[in-house]
Design an enzyme around this catalytic site. Sequence first.
Site, short mmCIF file in Angstrom:
data_model
loop_
_atom_site.label_atom_id
_atom_site.label_comp_id
_atom_site.label_asym_id
_atom_site.label_seq_id
_atom_site.Cartn_x
_atom_site.Cartn_y
_atom_site.Cartn_z
N GLN A 1 -6.87 -6.46 -9.15
CA GLN A 1 -6.54 -5.03 -8.87
C GLN A 1 -6.91 -4.24 -10.21
OE1 GLN A 1 -2.24 -5.22 -8.58
NE2 GLN A 1 -1.94 -6.37 -10.57
N HIS B 1 14.69 1.26 -10.82
CA HIS B 1 14.96 -0.17 -11.24
C HIS B 1 16.22 -0.26 -11.33
CE1 HIS B 1 10.68 0.07 -12.32
NE2 HIS B 1 10.70 -0.88 -11.52
N ASP C 1 5.70 -5.76 -14.10
CA ASP C 1 5.93 -4.66 -15.25
C ASP C 1 7.15 -4.84 -15.97
OD1 ASP C 1 7.89 -3.83 -13.86
OD2 ASP C 1 6.69 -2.30 -12.76
N ASP D 1 4.39 -13.19 -10.66
CA ASP D 1 3.34 -12.08 -10.34
C ASP D 1 2.19 -12.67 -10.38
OD1 ASP D 1 3.60 -8.84 -10.76
OD2 ASP D 1 1.51 -9.66 -10.94
N ASP E 1 0.51 -16.57 -6.36
CA ASP E 1 0.78 -15.89 -5.05
C ASP E 1 2.08 -16.33 -4.76
OD1 ASP E 1 -0.75 -14.54 -2.67
OD2 ASP E 1 1.00 -15.80 -2.05
N ALA E 2 3.10 -15.44 -4.59
CA ALA E 2 4.33 -15.29 -4.27
C ALA E 2 4.76 -16.30 -2.88
CB ALA E 2 5.16 -14.08 -4.01
N ASP F 1 9.68 -7.04 -5.21
CA ASP F 1 9.28 -5.74 -5.57
C ASP F 1 7.77 -5.74 -5.20
OD1 ASP F 1 9.22 -3.21 -6.23
OD2 ASP F 1 9.76 -3.58 -8.60
#
Lengths: 533, 499
Positions: free
Chosen positions: B234, B264, B288, B308, B342-343, B360
């Site tokens: 990304q 959050h 993040d 992530d 990858d989740a 999220d």
Amino acid sequence: MSPDENKDSSSSPPSRRTFLLASGAAVVAAGAAIVSRFTNAPALLGLDRKSGPRISGGWVNESAALGHRLRDGASMPTPRRIVRVPAVAVGGGIAGLSAAWQLERHGFRDYVLLEMERDAGGNARGGENAVSRYPWAAHYVPVPGPRATLVRELFRELGVLTDTGWDERTLCFAPQERLFVHGEWQSGLDAELLGSHTGRDELHRFDDLIAEQRRSGEFTIPMALGARAGSALDRMSFAHWLDAAGLRSPAMRWYAEYGTRDDYGASTRDTSAWAGVHYHAAREPTEQGPLTWPEGNTWIARRLAARVGTRLITGTPVHRILSNGRKGWRVRAGDAEYLCDDVIFAAPTFLTPYIVEGMRAPGFVYSPWLVANLTLDRWPEERGVPPAWDNVLRSGVGLGYVVATHQALRAREDGPTVWTYYCALTTRDPATERRVLQTSTWSDWVERIMMELAVAHPNIRRCVTHVDIVRLGHAMVRPTVAFLGADARRDPQWAPRGIHLAHSDLSGLSLFEEAQYRGVVAADAVLASQHRR
Amino acid sequence: MAVPLFLSVLLIAACGLIYELVASALASYLLGDSVTQFSTVIGTYLFAMGVGSWLSRFLSRGLVARFVSIELMVGLVGGFSSTILFLAFAYTGAFRLVLYVLVVILGVFVGLEIPLLMRILKDRYAFKDVVSNVLTFDYLGALAASLAFPILLVPRLGLVRSALLFGLVNAGVALWSVWLFRAHLGARRVLAGASVAVLLLLSAGMAGATKITNLAEDNIYSDEVIFSRTTRYQRIVLTAWKDDLRLWLNAHLQFSSRDEYRYHEALVHPGLSARPSARRVLVLGGGDGLAVRELLKHPGVETITLVDLDPEMTRIFSTHPTLVALNHGSLSSPKVHVVNDDAFVWLDKHPDMFDFVVVDFPDPNNYGVGKLYTTVFYRLLARHLSRDGLVVVQATSPLFARKSFWCIAETMHQAGLTTYPYHLYVPSFGEWGFVLASLDGGYTPPTTLPAQLRYLTVAEVPRMFEFSADMQPVAVEANRLNTQVLVRYYEQEWDRVNR
Ligand SMILES: Cc1cc2nc3c(=O)[nH]c(=O)nc-3n(C[C@H](O)[C@H](O)[C@H](O)COP(=O)(O)OP(=O)(O)OC[C@H]3O[C@@H](n4cnc5c(N)ncnc54)[C@H](O)[C@@H]3O)c2cc1C
């Protein structure tokens, strides 16, 4: 430089010379550094190469040689050992494996399944590389309707169908299909038809006609349940039927043509209208499908083969099947001769005159195909809707490509992938196409495929790293006009007693469901015959 | 004649400085790392000016005509500099090359201006006055430009039009000079004609400026870019405006530091505070570290696994000082275990069980991300949930994307989870929704919350589960891998909002 300095430096020549030498060396070094920088410059600056890198690969799974030796009656090894076994199945494709599945389900284990290739599966074989598994031919099974009981039974056994429905990891992920037309990818194979007034109109009429045919009950899966040898539709070509129905727009004709090329490897002119309609009318999907796996139908073949266990003997071509009088048959493969009562012949039926004593040629027509697996290190550029599982180019000679990584769980879509490119050779008669196919080179084909795909993906050459290709001379049977009436299909006495034909070509429709059905029916015949003994 | 001449010094000085600022700003805007961009661009520019000054010695005759042509060149190149740079960034891989070539060309021309002007003037005025006046106006022009650039030009005109405007000023000075020196100029018609042509060209650019920026990049950030990186997965961009820090992934806003605490806190505490015994927590997405910051406010939590996809993302949020200050260094906590995978794939191949799971992910705006919102995914997730575990899923806006929101809830429901949807208001996002879910159908809002929350109170939590009439459930299909209806709902709904 001032005159004073000049004088000063000339008073000490050695130091000046060393200075010059040193600075000269420095300049040369800097120059060299700059030059070397510049040769790397394109990479450093992010300028792309114009020509693509070299593509590796070659022909794979070549097995025409053995077929030709059988056809030419070359001398074969004489048997050195005799094996007595009640039943022998010849050919470990889906039909042979399904026959074995049925025998096993009935607790019958006194048989062997002889397969010519190193791996069983036939047209349901696949491969694997670092990026993905991929199919070499058959890659999906439509979600079976309620009448396709055998298919449902198998999928229940394999856990694909449970009480809560179809396994969602096996149902093809969305988006399923897209078409490259008018310079961009659009969703659905009917995109072009839906894009115009005439197109929509003709598609409606076509769908209505198909719905009407569906109600006739003639179009079933397996086909044997509904097909009637004298059907009026079987006496004309699909092209003729479309003409008669006034379906003439180029978009409609392409759509119909795509259907017959995809399922039968034949143009609408070379396809019986019965088969053309069958493609559209026989399916009664209850769920958005089809069922597919990265490696295609190999997934099923592997599991079937596992059930057969040691009764499956691969790398063993059967070269002769001789009558043993009333005692049955002598099946010769390699250095062994199997003495048996019953033979399930699940190799392609056109081989019978070369292998089985006393049998005639069935007179079937077979379509040659070419299948290529392309490994890409990234997804190439394109325009329009996002990638689908099946990606068809309106302008293509081939049938487009299926994305092997489509069923991957990962969210990222632009990484390395494998595409299976399909091409049915339908332009000239099959014999000519086969000859051309045997003499063409791998690099010619790579070039053709790249040119075809570049229409939709301009930088395809820079993304493809490897291309393996198989050529399948007798890939699938053609349902030509009047195919339903062929003796080999109609006449139960066509094969001698004890020879049970099982290959899917007997259906005239090259489909998983047909292969399975024929295999199971042949197995049932063997079980009955063994029971009588 | 004296005043107009010295005034033109002021103008050209301003132009020279503006181009330099435009190039630096654009470079830091597009490449990030503004300190490096500003110092390298300015350094190169000044050096090129030196080259220009040195080259001026080789110009001897027809100084005025030379001066006018140089002004036109500067106007043309400088005026279109930001346009060229935007396009170079959008359409070539050679942005840096174009940048520095442009900076050098401009610098050389600008470096020629002042020496030539001084030489033109030296026969008309005393040398000491020429030097003093020229340099005075030069520096005044620089001051004016450097003040106008951030206060007026960038906010009002943007980079493309600012450069074009000053190109017009350069060309104007050229035309004006033709007129001032009309008595001494041979080819004045040609020069005047050329000046008019350049003026027209730049005006045309001005008229089409918006098109150009849109063409060049659809993700124009209005604030200063303090960091940007294109990773394998990304484009990560951080922008800052005063105390507001914003994270953009592929040009989609992920948070604004002004109100991310609302998001959050609401994501984590309604669920986790209701399960004081939770020990093992899983976070999917959320590289993040902001959700992790909230999780760490629960001392009972022993391990946090964060999955992530993008290693760059978790690295930046573990090392960049501003970001570490924002997430309180949460990613470096000994309790936190970062996994870059990858989740979906990770969940599929690991057997680990969790008491609380935070999901999220980015909004389901493509089929790839859409897979992470399907029945198959939630069923897989449920298998990793301990018996009285809870999972919370960010579920886009129940107001702007009502069908999408309820589709996510329905999908989780069909995957066998009992759902408790809730929502809150986040100024930079609008009305936002989450779906909390359990395996066994047990959830009551917590009676205590961690100390020092800025948004949530015990009284507020139950209110979040109330939906006003315009956010009530709607009839929707569940999202399945073979249909991906959610991506279509989402596209339709946000298209409507954005139109
Ligand atoms: C390119 C292509 C794509 C296809 N895609 C699909 C699809 O997506 N879905 C679908 O349902 N169908 C598809 N098909 C049709 C496919 O052929 C059938 O589904 C099915 O796999 C046929 O099985 P079979 O056992 O009848 O025949 P085959 O697969 O032809 O099996 C015959 C077997 O006999 C073996 N054999 C041959 N001679 C000898 C010998 N002398 N001794 C021993 N063994 C021998 C062969 O090696 C082979 O294993 C496709 C076909 C092709 C060519």
